[in-house]
Each structure stands twice: as structure tokens, then as C-alpha cells.
Design a protein around this motif. Sequence first.
Motif, PDB file in Angstrom:
ATOM      1  N   GLY A 177       0.699  -0.788   0.098  1.00 39.15           N
ATOM      2  CA  GLY A 177       0.308  -0.469   0.052  1.00 39.15           C
ATOM      3  C   GLY A 177       1.134   1.667  -0.036  1.00 39.15           C
ATOM      4  N   SER A 211      -5.592   2.331  -1.635  1.00 36.01           N
ATOM      5  CA  SER A 211      -5.966   0.969  -1.207  1.00 36.01           C
ATOM      6  C   SER A 211      -4.454   0.124  -1.131  1.00 36.01           C
ATOM      7  CB  SER A 211      -7.007   0.378  -2.473  1.00 36.01           C
ATOM      8  OG  SER A 211      -8.182   1.535  -2.768  1.00 36.01           O
ATOM      9  N   GLU A 213      -2.513  -3.491  -1.710  1.00 32.50           N
ATOM     10  CA  GLU A 213      -3.780  -5.241  -1.982  1.00 32.50           C
ATOM     11  C   GLU A 213      -2.404  -6.116  -1.467  1.00 32.50           C
ATOM     12  OE1 GLU A 213      -2.607  -6.844  -6.246  1.00 32.50           O
ATOM     13  OE2 GLU A 213      -2.074  -4.651  -6.170  1.00 32.50           O
ATOM     14  N   THR A 215      -1.083 -10.311  -1.442  1.00 33.86           N
ATOM     15  CA  THR A 215      -1.727 -10.938  -2.552  1.00 33.86           C
ATOM     16  C   THR A 215      -0.334 -12.566  -1.767  1.00 33.86           C
ATOM     17  OG1 THR A 215      -0.754  -9.616  -4.204  1.00 33.86           O
ATOM     18  CG2 THR A 215       0.744 -11.740  -4.340  1.00 33.86           C
ATOM     19  N   SER A 228      -5.165 -12.731  -5.352  1.00 33.86           N
ATOM     20  CA  SER A 228      -5.075 -11.222  -5.302  1.00 33.86           C
ATOM     21  C   SER A 228      -6.358 -10.738  -4.643  1.00 33.86           C
ATOM     22  CB  SER A 228      -4.630 -10.398  -6.416  1.00 33.86           C
ATOM     23  OG  SER A 228      -3.122 -10.693  -6.609  1.00 33.86           O
ATOM     24  N   TYR A 229      -6.413 -10.055  -3.492  1.00 31.67           N
ATOM     25  CA  TYR A 229      -7.338  -8.824  -2.508  1.00 31.67           C
ATOM     26  C   TYR A 229      -6.893  -7.752  -2.835  1.00 31.67           C
ATOM     27  CZ  TYR A 229     -11.380  -7.798   0.368  1.00 31.67           C
ATOM     28  OH  TYR A 229     -11.872  -7.866   1.183  1.00 31.67           O
ATOM     29  N   THR A 230      -8.277  -6.887  -3.223  1.00 32.46           N
ATOM     30  CA  THR A 230      -8.122  -5.047  -2.905  1.00 32.46           C
ATOM     31  C   THR A 230      -8.339  -4.898  -1.849  1.00 32.46           C
ATOM     32  OG1 THR A 230      -7.684  -5.216  -5.271  1.00 32.46           O
ATOM     33  CG2 THR A 230      -7.624  -3.140  -4.079  1.00 32.46           C
TER      34      THR A 230
END
Length: 383
Positions: A177, A211, A213, A215, A228-230
Motif C-alpha cells: 500500500g 488501496s 493490495e 497477494t 490477490s485481494y484489494t
Amino acid sequence: MKFPVYFLLIISLLFASVPAETTDPTAAASQVEVSGIIIDPDVLMPYDTAVVTIILNNSGQEAVPINHAMVYDKDLDILTDNYEKVGSIGAGNTLKLEFTVQARDKTGIFYPVLSLDFRGAHFLRYPFRVQVQKDPIEMSVLSKPETFVEGKKDQVMIHIGNPRDNEVSGVTITANGPGHEITPVSYFVGALGSDAAADIPFNITPYGNQSVEFTLSYQNGINQHNVSYTLPIVLGESRKHANPVLSNVIVTNEAETVRVTGDVTNSGLETANGVEVTSAEPAAPIFPYKLYAVGALKPDDFSSFEITFKVDANVTEVPLRTSFKDRDGNIFTSDTLLEIPRTEKVVEQEQASPIPEKAVYLIPVALLLLVIIAIWLSRRNKA
């Protein structure tokens, strides 16, 4: 005496010229079996590569020669060349053959076939099971603050789970981030078994709306995979934040010194640590109460305070500054405007005397006139 010796030599040559009885090759080959198959990974994902180790065992009494070995299947890609010259597997021995297979985009259960061709005998066909499953490792946010406060550290709990039928290894989570303070930056979980889960905490101190992220990387056998997730960062005011509020404020203007007393109450849902109350410009804090240290205030708790300061005569408003620390040591301040009353000393002196200032000098004259009139009236009565 030499005749018996020559006789024995002749007999031995005659027996040597007679061919010995041999074992049937088919019967010998029937003693060779597949004793085990190891597939790494146990369950493939689409386009994954697996190493298949096939273990052959010869339980017979004779060595068995093998011409060639191969694996074939119409739904899988066999990346290993066929064994054109395997050799012999001795009596009571084992032999390992390795093949590399790759899954395609199809999922399900497939049965590739091992083919062994024996020299001078029949062949062996052995199908074995290969499973291809699409489900990746899942990652989600288990808990996070409803609103992030800029400069305030909050915890985000990341939840990962393995819905697959096999174990994965080398599980690592990395957070990225730009502009934010994130600890830890990465977390190594290691192996994660089938139907297993893990919760990983990350501390985020946001500076801006960028944001974060996450991983998730892991290995399925020798195959690397990433998920992945944001996480959006929305800045605002925290609903649970500590909130010291001033009440019952009394202002006393004592010539050059202003004295303020009151109560400070924590109306938030978190503890306010190190609460302090003082005055801010244009006021100048002075002793004995330049700054009043209240200490820690739990939710709905309160404490009294008293401060003193100087202020110019033309100032009508002064901010009272309240500061506190959260559990991570971050300092928060807020100002409450306080109205300064004007002094009424001169007005009170003027209202204390009902007689005008000029009338004070006329009192003796009036008394003298009354005395003269009284004397005149007494003489007139005697006459």
C-alpha cells in the motif's frame, strides 16, 4: 588310473551340451506388478505439472526383461519421453519409473495408462488415477475498521482457507500500500492442509486513500500460484474513537487572570489515555494551572479540571484545547471555543451610590439652610 578321470570329463561335456530347462517368459512376466504410484502434487490445478513415480516389483524367481515403458492419455499431456530400453528387473527387486504429466484446462478425474512391453512375453496395461481440481486457496478480510482514520493504526485480519483435497506449501501473504505504514509487510504461513485455515493480522496506519493490495502466493507441488485481494482505504471519523467533551464550564474573570473550571467526559467507545486540558492562543497559560492532566478516561467516565490563563482585554473568545492518546500512542486534539465575559467592576461602583456625584457637595449647603430656617422659625415664635 587315468581312465576314470577322462571318463568323468566326457560325461560332463555330454551333460553340458544338453540345453537346460528354461522358465516360461510369460510366467515370469506375470510376477511383475505395480506396487505403488506416487503423484506430486496429489491433486493438480489446470495447467499444473505433476511428477508420477511408478514402482514396479518382481516377486518371482527369475529376472524379467522389459523392452519399453510408456504412459498415454487423451486428456493429459505426457511431457516425458517413453522408456525405450528399460532393462531387466531382477528377482525380488523393485524398479522406479518417472513420468511428467501436465493437466489441461479440463477438471475432473482422469485415468492415464501405463504400458509395459516384456521381452518374449505379453504386455502389462495399468490405468492409474489423476485428479484435476480448479479450486484455488481462498483469501478474505475477516475483520477491519468501519472507517480508517488518517494517521491512526488499525488492525486488519486476513483469513485464508484451503478448500482443496490436497495440501499446499510455501503459503506467503504480502501487503502493498504506497504511502501507508503496514506491519508486517509479509507473513509466511508455510504448509496449509486440506480444509485448513489461518488468520493473519496486519497493522495499517493510512496516509491517504490509496488501496492496499494483499497477494497470497503458494505452491501446489512444483507449481506456483497467486491470489490477490484489494482492500479499499476510506478515510473518515471513527465511530468508536475516544471523544473527550467539556461540560459544566465556569469562567471567572479575576482582573488579569481568567480561571476556568469544568468537567471532561469521554463520550466515545474507546479509552482516552493521557487526557490533558489547557488554553490555546490568543490566551497565555499561567500558573498555578497552565495545563491540567486528567489521565485515562474510560468510555462514559469523567473528571474535573481547572486551568488559568491571561488574555488581552479586547479578546472575547479563547479555545480550550483537549488532547489525548489512543492505545498506540497517537495524539489527537480538539478545541472548544470559550466566551470570555467582560469585567463589570466599574459598573458595580456606579450602581452602588444612588446619589449623583455632584449632589454629594450640595448636602452641607442643604443642612446649613435647614439650620438657618430652624433658627428663624424659633425667633419668630418668641416674638
